[in-house]
Enzyme design. Structure first.
Site, PDB file in Angstrom:
ATOM      1  N   CYS A 108      17.176  19.961  36.099  1.00  0.00           N
ATOM      2  CA  CYS A 108      17.295  19.680  35.462  1.00  0.00           C
ATOM      3  C   CYS A 108      18.292  20.476  34.283  1.00  0.00           C
ATOM      4  O   CYS A 108      18.389  20.662  32.631  1.00  0.00           O
ATOM      5  CB  CYS A 108      16.164  18.899  34.367  1.00  0.00           C
ATOM      6  SG  CYS A 108      15.600  17.889  34.714  1.00  0.00           S
ATOM      7  N   HIS A 233      15.511  20.660  26.684  1.00  0.00           N
ATOM      8  CA  HIS A 233      16.009  19.917  28.057  1.00  0.00           C
ATOM      9  C   HIS A 233      13.915  19.287  27.574  1.00  0.00           C
ATOM     10  O   HIS A 233      13.412  19.157  27.351  1.00  0.00           O
ATOM     11  CB  HIS A 233      14.932  20.334  29.341  1.00  0.00           C
ATOM     12  CG  HIS A 233      15.253  18.961  29.853  1.00  0.00           C
ATOM     13  ND1 HIS A 233      15.881  18.269  30.517  1.00  0.00           N
ATOM     14  CD2 HIS A 233      14.450  19.050  31.344  1.00  0.00           C
ATOM     15  CE1 HIS A 233      15.896  17.492  31.505  1.00  0.00           C
ATOM     16  NE2 HIS A 233      14.423  17.389  32.087  1.00  0.00           N
ATOM     17  N   ASN A 263      14.322  10.604  29.799  1.00  0.00           N
ATOM     18  CA  ASN A 263      14.577  12.655  30.946  1.00  0.00           C
ATOM     19  C   ASN A 263      16.186  11.611  31.882  1.00  0.00           C
ATOM     20  O   ASN A 263      16.166  10.792  32.600  1.00  0.00           O
ATOM     21  CB  ASN A 263      13.671  12.721  31.241  1.00  0.00           C
ATOM     22  CG  ASN A 263      14.160  13.750  32.264  1.00  0.00           C
ATOM     23  OD1 ASN A 263      15.401  14.412  32.620  1.00  0.00           O
ATOM     24  ND2 ASN A 263      12.814  14.472  32.865  1.00  0.00           N
TER      25      ASN A 263
END
Ligand code: ACO
Length: 306
Positions: A108, A233, A263
């Site tokens: 990520c 993020h 996510n």
């Protein structure tokens, strides 16, 4: 010199999966998921390559840049469509590019890693003048849809930016980091699904992001008060809140998409860039901090003058 954003594009699958949809097949609830993660629904479907091509094409159209004018493609993904070649090869063909192309896998944190790599390569003699940076992930393909500790979090999307070389420097500070001893807390073996120690990842993520933002700000000669827009993020809204609280950054300086996207790994920061632009907060000259963390563990922060 600086790597300035000339165009932005995103891609989200059409299929919406709500928390209630998940609660129909596993022992969870809309209330629990919203309260513990900030997620209400997510998008599922498509391959990494398909999503990346859609986002990339939109970014090129937004920038008014012809595929032949792109000098480099950097694709960040944790979910490549094939073991080899890199997914950037298929995306290169799909977009009709004529330049070099490679994948970055830093989970990520990958999009931010890719941004720093692109910026650095622009500074080389004969370096690229226009770089297409894409973050694309189809996490649903490596998610165990019977495991409530992970299935509630992960989803699919892509986001892209066209970075253009201009004389004015704009990457004021950056920080890239990794701690490979933490592989066991979040990983996915070939042919398997994601395994995660959620509580441990949460704790480590907050610490890593806070330290990374502080390092990048120090290099930039700035403090948290100087940040106008924080694009973090999107893994869990409580991680973002904890980071803001520790850094003393007001929550309303962040732009979040997690509520409707979940996510989406490499895609989350470019999705936030697009949302921030739509919200009208990315004025020229503003100090924008992008920061991500992920499996590895990896972390990455950029402080950019927009
Ligand atoms: N629905 C209902 N109850 C649940 C669920 C669920 N989906 N999941 C866990 N629970 C229960 C647990 O069984 C536990 O019950 P118990 O108290 O009876 O034992 C209780 O809820 C609390 O469990 P925790 O794991 O402590 O819950 P927590 O508040 O930590 O939330 C979560 C779990 C959402 C996974 C959180 O830890 C998290 O977000 N961690 C970070 C994950 C992350 O950022 N991952 C991405 C990294 S980036 C990348 O590279 C992909």
């Amino acid at each position: 010199m600086g790597a300035h954003v000339r165009g932005v594009g995103t891609a989200l699958p059409e299929r919406v999966v709500t928390n209630d949809d998940l609660a129909a097949t596993m022992d969870t609830s809309d209330d629990w998921i919203r309260e513990r993660t900030g997620i209400r629904e997510r998008r599922v479907g498509g391959t990494t390559g398909q999503l990346a091509i859609e986002a990339g094409a939109k970014a090129l159209a937004d920038a008014g840049v012809d595929p032949a004018e792109v000098d480099l493609l950097v694709l960040s993904t944790t979910t490549p469509d094939q073991r080899t070649p890199a997914t950037s090869a298929a995306v290169h063909a799909g977009l009709g590019l004529r330049c070099g192309a490679f994948d970055v896998n830093a989970a990520c944190a990958g999009f931010t890693y890719a941004w720093v790599a692109a910026n650095g390569m622009m500074e080389l003699p004969h370096g690229p003048r226009r770089v297409l940076v894409i973050g694309a992930d189809a996490l649903s393909t490596i998610t165990d849809w019977t495991d409530r500790s992970t299935a509630i979090l992960f989803a699919d999307a892509a986001g892209a930016v066209v970075l253009e070389h201009r004389p004015e420097p704009n990457l004021l500070g950056w920080d890239l980091g990794a701690d490979g001893s933490l592989v066991p807390i979040l990983y996915c073996d070939h042919g398997d699904t994601l395994k995660m120690e959620g509580r441990e990842v949460f704790k480590r993520a907050v610490r890593a992001v806070v330290a990374s933002v502080e390092n990048a700000l120090e290099r930039a000669g700035l403090t948290p008060d100087d940040i106008d827009v924080l694009l973090p993020h999107q893994a869990n809204i409580r991680i973002i809140e904890a980071v803001c609280s520790r850094l003393g950054i007001p929550a309303d300086k962040t732009v979040n998409v997690i509520e409707t996207t979940g996510n989406t790994s490499s895609a989350t920061i470019p999705l936030c860039i697009d949302a921030a632009r739509s919200a009208g907060v990315l004025h020229e000259g503003r100090i924008v901090c992008m920061t991500g963390f992920g499996a590895g563990m990896t972390w990455a922060t950029t402080v950019v003058r927009w």
